[in-house]
Design a protein around this motif. Structure first.
Motif, short mmCIF file in Angstrom:
data_model
loop_
_atom_site.label_atom_id
_atom_site.label_comp_id
_atom_site.label_asym_id
_atom_site.label_seq_id
_atom_site.Cartn_x
_atom_site.Cartn_y
_atom_site.Cartn_z
N LYS A 43 0.85 -1.20 0.00
CA LYS A 43 0.00 0.00 0.00
C LYS A 43 0.88 1.24 0.00
O LYS A 43 1.84 1.34 0.77
N GLN A 55 -2.67 9.21 -1.17
CA GLN A 55 -2.41 7.98 -1.91
C GLN A 55 -3.03 6.76 -1.24
O GLN A 55 -3.43 5.81 -1.90
N ASN A 56 -3.03 6.78 0.08
CA ASN A 56 -3.56 5.61 0.78
C ASN A 56 -4.94 5.91 1.36
O ASN A 56 -5.42 5.15 2.18
N MET A 57 -5.58 6.98 0.91
CA MET A 57 -6.80 7.41 1.58
C MET A 57 -7.94 6.41 1.54
O MET A 57 -8.63 6.25 2.55
N PRO A 58 -8.19 5.72 0.42
CA PRO A 58 -9.33 4.79 0.44
C PRO A 58 -9.30 3.83 1.63
O PRO A 58 -10.35 3.50 2.18
N ALA A 59 -8.08 3.43 2.04
CA ALA A 59 -7.99 2.50 3.16
C ALA A 59 -8.38 3.17 4.48
O ALA A 59 -8.74 2.49 5.43
N VAL A 88 -10.72 5.61 4.74
CA VAL A 88 -12.09 6.13 4.74
C VAL A 88 -13.02 5.42 5.73
O VAL A 88 -13.78 6.08 6.43
N PRO A 89 -12.98 4.07 5.83
CA PRO A 89 -13.88 3.45 6.81
C PRO A 89 -13.68 4.00 8.22
O PRO A 89 -14.65 4.22 8.95
#
Lengths: 450, 174
Positions: free
Chosen positions: B87, B94-98, B100-101
């Protein structure tokens, strides 16, 4: 009774005329053969040429291009590759007016489907607030038969090889592509077009009988037609959710036949459902401002705005779930879908999230704002434009690749279908009184207050 | 000092609503109304200001998402940017989707819990709080309106007897 204002009618004709001219221009200016493409590309900078060779979309296998680029290929080989590349660009450019037409057509047709689904849910849920809006919803769904016919004609033209929107319709491609060949049992023209016919006929039948029963209920002495509508609405919703899912694979996902996603049907549904609800709100606000909806008050508008807000967030939830699951696992055969979009469609791809999520979230979270007409109209315009871009993002990368642009063909297609939509919807609204008479919930709805 | 109040007791919420409107129209000051359940529109009839709890919740949510972002940016990007399963940890975006939860849950957590605590504080509710119930029946099936008296006891008593009250009491309050 509603009377179609002559100004609006003229506007709809102007939109249609301008749209047709623009669509015609789009087809006229598309290149006819690879020589035109060659001159076109030569006119551009050489850098752009090399860039377009390395991008990968559904039309040609990316690996092949990259390999040749790396190798010291012979002269003849390079010439063949050059021609292959030109053919590829030619297909993309020839697809442009078709894809523009397709996106606008499916967007407006599904938008009226979203209204129909919402209407059926209101019937089945025995909602006490919405019966005063039923005639507005029936007016908007009157676009469905028109949209369906035009859409179906476009599907048939795809099958007759007038365009390359669906590459699996090309027997040459299927012959050389084992992945698509494996799917030929499902993705073949006769089965595909029959499915489309069944879906469109089924939806239109529901719309026809539901509107007819609603009018018959006005003249009846009992609630028989109301109950009939309840039953057919429940059956329609079952039919709808199955066909909606398959529809999304057939008409949108199969544009990228190498890629698949399991929640795609829901994602597409959320997109056009929220567009449909937004359109109900916009038409209601318009009719109210012209003094045609006596019993609609700010509480009705508030309820619609809550739906716009809630379903916008639902869309975002599905958008993110689809994106994040694929981004996280990063499996090559799935991630190409998003790589194409992020690299070539960066602004539309993330712009759609801003328009469909951030903007409605911040505007429609406020209770007072949800009752203000101009806020609803502003939020509605942004949501509708955002979901057009959402459909654009779903369809364009697989059809025109990096040759996308929101130019004359795209805007003209939207204008044409918008004009047709306005004309058909507001003509339909003149055909029936805007207030159902004997709906069992109409009194509650008239006095709805939140 | 004279701290006398009237307890007008009703056994129907419609009668109560009418009485509240009449009392307001007669410009008697309503101290409080006790009901066994929420009576729709009572706050409007009494002329109470709308709640600002939702505005608080929005601000708390903003604090929550800021907290989550700063926390994960520090831990995952600034402090120890390790390569975990490939990642990208070069920048937050760059790693934001991870993330978001967690950002989402923190927003909801802060908004919900701080709003509830605000509600408790503003309503003065806590575990060993002494109940301020003027009449036990108001938790079951009676409605009580409390109105202060300013040297107009007889006028007020007769006024409330005419509003459909089942009981009108004059109470000395400490």
């Amino acid at each position: 009774m509603y009377t179609f204002s002559s100004k609006l009618k003229t506007l709809s004709f102007i939109l249609m005329a301008v749209g047709i001219l623009g669509i015609g221009f789009g087809f006229y200016s598309a290149p006819k053969d690879i020589h035109e493409v060659e001159t076109l590309l030569a006119a551009e900078s050489h850098g752009a040429h090399g860039e377009s060779a390395s991008h990968g979309d559904a039309h040609s296998s990316e690996g092949e291009h990259v390999q040749t680029a790396g190798h010291a290929a012979t002269e003849a080989d390079a010439a063949a590759k050059h021609e292959e590349h030109l053919t590829h660009v030619l297909h993309e450019l020839q697809n442009k007016p078709w894809a523009a037409l397709y996106v606008a057509c499916i967007f407006f047709m599904l938008l009226s489907m979203g209204v129909l689904a919402f209407y059926a849910i209101q019937q089945v849920a025995q909602a006490g607030w919405s019966p005063v809006l039923f005639r507005v919803m029936q007016g908007i769904t009157a676009y469905l038969p028109w949209g369906s016919v035009i859409f179906f004609i476009i599907l048939i033209l795809c099958g007759l090889h007038f365009n390359h929107l669906f590459i699996w319709l090309d027997p040459e491609v299927v012959a050389h592509d084992p992945l698509i060949a494996n799917k030929a049992g499902y993705l073949n023209f006769p089965f595909w077009i029959v499915r489309a016919a069944i879906f469109l006929i089924g939806w239109n039948l529901y719309r026809f009988y539901s509107a007819k029963n609603c009018l018959a209920q006005d003249e009846a002495n009992d609630d028989l037609f109301y109950k009939k509508n309840f039953n057919i609405s429940a059956m329609f919703l079952v039919f709808f959710i199955v066909t909606e899912s398959i529809m999304s694979w057939d008409w949108i996902m199969s544009i990228d036949p190498h890629w698949y996603s399991t929640l795609f049907g829901w994602y597409v549904f959320a997109s056009f459902f929220v567009s449909g609800i937004t359109m109900i709100a916009m038409v209601t606000v318009y009719l109210k401002s012209r003094g045609f909806l006596e019993y609609v008050n700010t509480s009705h508008i508030h309820d619609l705005a809550k739906f716009m807000f809630g379903i916008s967030i639902f869309w975002t939830y599905l958008w993110f779930s689809q994106f994040m699951l694929i981004w996280y696992a990063n499996i090559p055969e799935e991630i190409t879908y998003f790589i194409t979009r992020i690299q070539l469609y960066n602004l539309p791809f993330f712009g759609a999230v801003v328009m469909n999520f951030v903007f409605p979230l911040l505007i429609l979270v406020n209770t007072d704002f949800k009752r203000i007409t101009w806020v609803i109209v502003m939020a509605g315009v942004v949501i509708l434009a955002g979901h057009y871009i959402d459909f654009f993002n779903m369809i364009m990368p697989g059809t025109v690749g990096d040759k996308w642009f929101i130019g004359i063909p795209e805007i003209a297609s939207v204008l044409f279908f918008l004009g047709l939509f306005v004309f058909v919807v507001f003509t339909a609204l003149t055909k029936a009184p805007l207030l159902p008479k004997r709906n069992p919930y109409i009194e509650e709805s008239k006095h709805f207050h939140y | 000092m004279n701290n006398r109040v009237i307890y007008a007791i009703y056994n129907d919420d419609d009668i109560l609503m009418d009485a509240v409107k009449k009392t307001r129209a007669a410009h008697h000051h309503i101290e409080e109304v006790f009901t066994p359940f929420p009576v729709h529109g009572l706050d409007k009839a009494m002329g109470l200001a709308p709640s600002r709890l939702a505005i608080c919740a929005f601000i708390y949510g903003c604090i929550g998402i800021t907290f989550a972002t700063l926390m994960m940016n520090f831990i995952m990007i600034q402090d120890w940017p390790q390569d975990i399963g490939g990642k990208p940890s070069f920048s937050y975006i760059q790693n934001m989707p991870a993330f978001v939860p967690i950002m989402f849950e923190m927003t909801v957590f802060f908004a919900a819990h701080l709003m509830v605590l605000t509600f408790y504080m503003r309503s003065r509710i806590w575990p060993f709080k002494e109940a301020e119930n003027p009449d036990v029946r108001t938790t079951d099936d009676h409605f009580l309106m409390e109105v202060s008296i300013n040297n107009n006891e007889e006028e007020l008593v007769s006024f409330f007897q005419n509003t459909g009250a089942v009981e009108v009491k004059v109470i000395e309050k400490n």
